[in-house]
Write an enzyme that holds these catalytic residues in place. Structure first.
Site, short mmCIF file in Angstrom:
data_model
loop_
_atom_site.label_atom_id
_atom_site.label_comp_id
_atom_site.label_asym_id
_atom_site.label_seq_id
_atom_site.Cartn_x
_atom_site.Cartn_y
_atom_site.Cartn_z
N GLN A 52 5.86 -5.22 3.92
CA GLN A 52 5.73 -4.90 5.34
C GLN A 52 5.44 -6.12 6.20
O GLN A 52 5.60 -6.06 7.42
CB GLN A 52 4.63 -3.85 5.56
N CYS A 112 2.93 5.66 8.94
CA CYS A 112 3.18 4.35 8.34
C CYS A 112 3.12 3.30 9.45
O CYS A 112 3.68 3.51 10.54
CB CYS A 112 4.57 4.33 7.69
N HIS A 154 2.89 6.27 -1.40
CA HIS A 154 3.50 5.73 -0.18
C HIS A 154 3.62 4.20 -0.27
O HIS A 154 4.69 3.63 0.01
CB HIS A 154 2.64 6.15 1.03
N GLU A 155 2.52 3.54 -0.67
CA GLU A 155 2.53 2.07 -0.70
C GLU A 155 3.48 1.55 -1.78
O GLU A 155 4.20 0.56 -1.55
CB GLU A 155 1.12 1.51 -0.90
NI NI Z 1 3.82 2.53 5.07
#
Ligand code: NI
Length: 191
Positions: A52, A112, A154-155
């Site tokens: 990210q 997110c 999720h991660e």
């Molecule tokens: Ni996320």
């Protein structure tokens, strides 16, 4: 080290598979983790993957105490997980019938930092074991359920180039927080 820019959905790096970390206990890895923690805390997130911030390494962090974005959630100790692996747990794992697998899955609201201002209703396994390493190379292994299991799934998805909107079954339950709040008041008090 600085707060780093969080890439948003649409950026091609968010769709790529990250590389395994080859060497532990290095200044580079420590610096990456320090930046990730600072960036996550600045954004009041519950988790962040290295991808990210545009670093294609298999590193995730998660955890929070009192988080205004997640007011009703139990705290999770701040965890740095390198080269994570997830094993899904449940009665239906390995079985063929959909209803057996459905019993192992729950849906909940998810957000997110790369999809700012939005929430979606996402199915995840209720119970998992996750394994990985801390930045020094010590093994971490935990069996968890509920929101903790959701955050880790999720991660780790981020490391495989998967964003939560790709996991949504019911697209009528995906949208901007302010719009969803009219229909689903529980959005505001969930993840
Ligand atoms: Ni996320």
């Amino acid at each position: 080290m600085p707060v780093r820019t969080i890439l948003r959905i649409g950026h091609p790096l968010l769709l790529q598979v990250a590389d395994a970390v080859a060497e532990f206990n290095t200044p580079e890895l420590d610096a990456l983790v320090a930046d990730m923690i600072e960036t996550m805390e600045d954004a009041e997130g519950a988790g962040l993957a290295a991808t990210q911030i545009g670093v294609m390494q298999r590193v995730v962090i998660f955890g929070f105490e009192d988080n205004p974005r997640y007011p009703d959630r139990s705290p999770i100790a701040l965890t740095v997980l390198v080269n994570p692996e997830i094993q899904f747990l449940g009665e239906g794992i390995g079985k063929i019938r959909d209803e057996d697998i459905d019993a192992d899955i729950e849906e909940d609201w998810e957000g997110c930092l790369s999809v700012p201002g939005m929430r979606g209703w996402v199915p995840r396994y209720k119970r998992i074991v996750y394994r990985g390493f801390d930045p020094q190379g010590n093994v971490i292994e935990r069996e968890v359920d509920g929101f903790h299991a959701r955050v880790v799934q999720h991660e780790c998805d981020h490391l495989d180039g998967i964003l939560y909107p790709q996991r949504i079954d019911d697209m009528t339950r995906f949208g901007y927080e302010e719009e969803l709040f009219e229909q689903h008041p529980e959005v505001e008090s969930s993840c």
